[in-house]
Design a protein around this motif. Structure first.
Motif, PDB file in Angstrom:
ATOM      1  N   GLN A  74       0.827  -1.206   0.000  1.00 14.08           N
ATOM      2  CA  GLN A  74       0.000   0.000   0.000  1.00 14.08           C
ATOM      3  C   GLN A  74       0.863   1.259   0.000  1.00 14.08           C
ATOM      4  OE1 GLN A  74      -2.471  -1.344   3.418  1.00 14.08           O
ATOM      5  NE2 GLN A  74      -4.152  -0.555   2.169  1.00 14.08           N
ATOM      6  N   LEU A  75       1.929   1.255   0.757  1.00 13.20           N
ATOM      7  CA  LEU A  75       2.799   2.432   0.806  1.00 13.20           C
ATOM      8  C   LEU A  75       3.535   2.619  -0.512  1.00 13.20           C
ATOM      9  CD1 LEU A  75       4.033   2.049   4.453  1.00 13.20           C
ATOM     10  CD2 LEU A  75       2.588   3.873   3.560  1.00 13.20           C
ATOM     11  N   SER A  76       3.934   1.525  -1.122  1.00 12.98           N
ATOM     12  CA  SER A  76       4.562   1.628  -2.443  1.00 12.98           C
ATOM     13  C   SER A  76       3.562   2.154  -3.470  1.00 12.98           C
ATOM     14  CB  SER A  76       5.113   0.270  -2.874  1.00 12.98           C
ATOM     15  OG  SER A  76       6.215  -0.089  -2.076  1.00 12.98           O
ATOM     16  N   ALA A  77       2.303   1.705  -3.369  1.00 11.14           N
ATOM     17  CA  ALA A  77       1.260   2.189  -4.283  1.00 11.14           C
ATOM     18  C   ALA A  77       1.020   3.686  -4.084  1.00 11.14           C
ATOM     19  CB  ALA A  77      -0.033   1.403  -4.085  1.00 11.14           C
ATOM     20  N   LEU A  78       1.053   4.142  -2.834  1.00 12.23           N
ATOM     21  CA  LEU A  78       0.920   5.576  -2.553  1.00 12.23           C
ATOM     22  C   LEU A  78       2.046   6.347  -3.222  1.00 12.23           C
ATOM     23  CD1 LEU A  78      -0.134   8.113  -1.035  1.00 12.23           C
ATOM     24  CD2 LEU A  78       1.285   7.374   0.894  1.00 12.23           C
ATOM     25  N   ALA A  79       3.266   5.871  -3.047  1.00 14.58           N
ATOM     26  CA  ALA A  79       4.415   6.549  -3.646  1.00 14.58           C
ATOM     27  C   ALA A  79       4.291   6.586  -5.168  1.00 14.58           C
ATOM     28  CB  ALA A  79       5.708   5.856  -3.226  1.00 14.58           C
ATOM     29  N   ASP A  80       3.896   5.471  -5.764  1.00 10.30           N
ATOM     30  CA  ASP A  80       3.730   5.418  -7.222  1.00 10.30           C
ATOM     31  C   ASP A  80       2.665   6.401  -7.689  1.00 10.30           C
ATOM     32  OD1 ASP A  80       5.651   3.419  -7.325  1.00 10.30           O
ATOM     33  OD2 ASP A  80       4.193   1.791  -7.545  1.00 10.30           O
ATOM     34  N   CYS A  81       1.571   6.469  -6.952  1.00 10.08           N
ATOM     35  CA  CYS A  81       0.476   7.376  -7.304  1.00 10.08           C
ATOM     36  C   CYS A  81       0.955   8.826  -7.279  1.00 10.08           C
ATOM     37  CB  CYS A  81      -0.698   7.171  -6.349  1.00 10.08           C
ATOM     38  SG  CYS A  81      -2.148   8.193  -6.727  1.00 10.08           S
ATOM     39  N   ILE A  82       1.657   9.204  -6.231  1.00 11.05           N
ATOM     40  CA  ILE A  82       2.126  10.588  -6.104  1.00 11.05           C
ATOM     41  C   ILE A  82       3.147  10.911  -7.182  1.00 11.05           C
ATOM     42  CG2 ILE A  82       3.454  12.163  -4.634  1.00 11.05           C
ATOM     43  CD1 ILE A  82       1.892  10.909  -2.257  1.00 11.05           C
ATOM     44  N   GLN A  83       4.039   9.977  -7.453  1.00 10.01           N
ATOM     45  CA  GLN A  83       5.028  10.225  -8.500  1.00 10.01           C
ATOM     46  C   GLN A  83       4.367  10.352  -9.871  1.00 10.01           C
ATOM     47  OE1 GLN A  83       8.848   8.157  -8.337  1.00 10.01           O
ATOM     48  NE2 GLN A  83       8.208   7.357  -6.348  1.00 10.01           N
ATOM     49  N   GLY A  84       3.227   9.690 -10.053  1.00 10.28           N
ATOM     50  CA  GLY A  84       2.523   9.742 -11.321  1.00 10.28           C
ATOM     51  C   GLY A  84       1.617  10.946 -11.502  1.00 10.28           C
ATOM     52  N   GLN A 105      -6.098   7.251  -0.601  1.00 14.72           N
ATOM     53  CA  GLN A 105      -7.071   6.168  -0.451  1.00 14.72           C
ATOM     54  C   GLN A 105      -6.375   4.817  -0.520  1.00 14.72           C
ATOM     55  OE1 GLN A 105     -10.121   6.846  -3.387  1.00 14.72           O
ATOM     56  NE2 GLN A 105     -10.794   8.738  -2.404  1.00 14.72           N
ATOM     57  N   ARG A 106      -5.216   4.775  -1.115  1.00 15.27           N
ATOM     58  CA  ARG A 106      -4.453   3.531  -1.250  1.00 15.27           C
ATOM     59  C   ARG A 106      -3.903   3.053   0.094  1.00 15.27           C
ATOM     60  NH1 ARG A 106      -3.026   3.223  -6.996  1.00 15.27           N
ATOM     61  NH2 ARG A 106      -4.009   5.036  -7.933  1.00 15.27           N
ATOM     62  N   THR A 107      -3.940   3.918   1.097  1.00  9.89           N
ATOM     63  CA  THR A 107      -3.416   3.545   2.413  1.00  9.89           C
ATOM     64  C   THR A 107      -4.520   3.334   3.438  1.00  9.89           C
ATOM     65  OG1 THR A 107      -3.148   5.853   3.096  1.00  9.89           O
ATOM     66  CG2 THR A 107      -1.253   4.804   2.018  1.00  9.89           C
ATOM     67  N   ALA A 108      -5.759   3.289   2.992  1.00  9.00           N
ATOM     68  CA  ALA A 108      -6.892   3.184   3.911  1.00  9.00           C
ATOM     69  C   ALA A 108      -6.848   1.926   4.765  1.00  9.00           C
ATOM     70  CB  ALA A 108      -8.204   3.248   3.139  1.00  9.00           C
ATOM     71  N   GLY A 109      -6.241   0.865   4.282  1.00  9.43           N
ATOM     72  CA  GLY A 109      -6.232  -0.390   5.019  1.00  9.43           C
ATOM     73  C   GLY A 109      -4.948  -0.683   5.760  1.00  9.43           C
ATOM     74  N   ALA A 112      -3.020  -1.371  12.013  1.00  7.51           N
ATOM     75  CA  ALA A 112      -2.859  -0.496  13.176  1.00  7.51           C
ATOM     76  C   ALA A 112      -1.414  -0.506  13.658  1.00  7.51           C
ATOM     77  CB  ALA A 112      -3.807  -0.930  14.295  1.00  7.51           C
ATOM     78  N   ALA A 113      -0.756  -1.666  13.592  1.00 10.56           N
ATOM     79  CA  ALA A 113       0.630  -1.761  14.040  1.00 10.56           C
ATOM     80  C   ALA A 113       1.552  -0.907  13.176  1.00 10.56           C
ATOM     81  CB  ALA A 113       1.096  -3.222  14.014  1.00 10.56           C
ATOM     82  N   CYS A 114       1.316  -0.898  11.888  1.00  8.04           N
ATOM     83  CA  CYS A 114       2.151  -0.097  10.975  1.00  8.04           C
ATOM     84  C   CYS A 114       1.900   1.385  11.213  1.00  8.04           C
ATOM     85  CB  CYS A 114       1.848  -0.478   9.532  1.00  8.04           C
ATOM     86  SG  CYS A 114       2.906   0.337   8.307  1.00  8.04           S
ATOM     87  N   VAL A 115       0.648   1.758  11.365  1.00  7.06           N
ATOM     88  CA  VAL A 115       0.306   3.159  11.620  1.00  7.06           C
ATOM     89  C   VAL A 115       0.938   3.621  12.929  1.00  7.06           C
ATOM     90  CG1 VAL A 115      -1.574   4.773  12.095  1.00  7.06           C
ATOM     91  CG2 VAL A 115      -1.789   3.114  10.239  1.00  7.06           C
ATOM     92  N   ALA A 116       0.850   2.774  13.974  1.00  6.24           N
ATOM     93  CA  ALA A 116       1.428   3.126  15.275  1.00  6.24           C
ATOM     94  C   ALA A 116       2.940   3.267  15.170  1.00  6.24           C
ATOM     95  CB  ALA A 116       1.050   2.083  16.321  1.00  6.24           C
TER      96      ALA A 116
END
Length: 120
Positions: A74-84, A105-109, A112-116
């Motif tokens: 999801q984080l890689s998808a966020l980065a790809d989206c922003i770069q695009g 929206q790609r990081t919605a899921g 909790a452990a990663c967010v924390a």
């Protein structure tokens, strides 16, 4: 409009500065997206006050253990989206903000452990 852009940049910087990635590729992708984001917004005539080194690579890598493989994707998808994203253009700022917001929206899921671990 400037206040909205600054708010979005702050939100993006928060995630990029403390984001988790799971492997060097996700952290590298987020660092690249952070650098690209500043240029894309400045093309709209907005000085974000960001520097290309605002991303905290060490903190990203430290948070890796708490992020699942799905989180990393999801984080890689966020980065790809922003770069695009296209460069923001004067007169179409709101459309660009909508596109930027949609990337998150790609990081919605995210777990909790990663967010924390990311400080979120």
């Amino acid at each position: 409009m400037k206040k909205l852009m600054y708010g979005l940049m702050a939100a993006g910087t928060l995630l990029f500065g403390v984001g988790c990635g799971g492997d060097d590729n996700a952290c590298d992708a987020l660092a690249d997206a952070n650098r690209a984001l500043s240029d894309k917004v400045e093309a709209c005539g907005t000085d974000t006050g960001m520097e290309g080194n605002d991303f905290d690579q060490d903190r990203c890598e430290d948070a890796l253990e708490a992020c699942s493989d799905s989180d990393k994707d999801q984080l890689s998808a966020l980065a790809d989206c922003i770069q695009g994203l296209p460069d923001c253009r004067a007169g179409s700022e709101m459309e660009w903000v909508d596109q930027f917001s949609a990337c998150f929206q790609r990081t919605a899921g995210l777990s909790a452990a990663c967010v924390a671990a990311a400080g979120g």
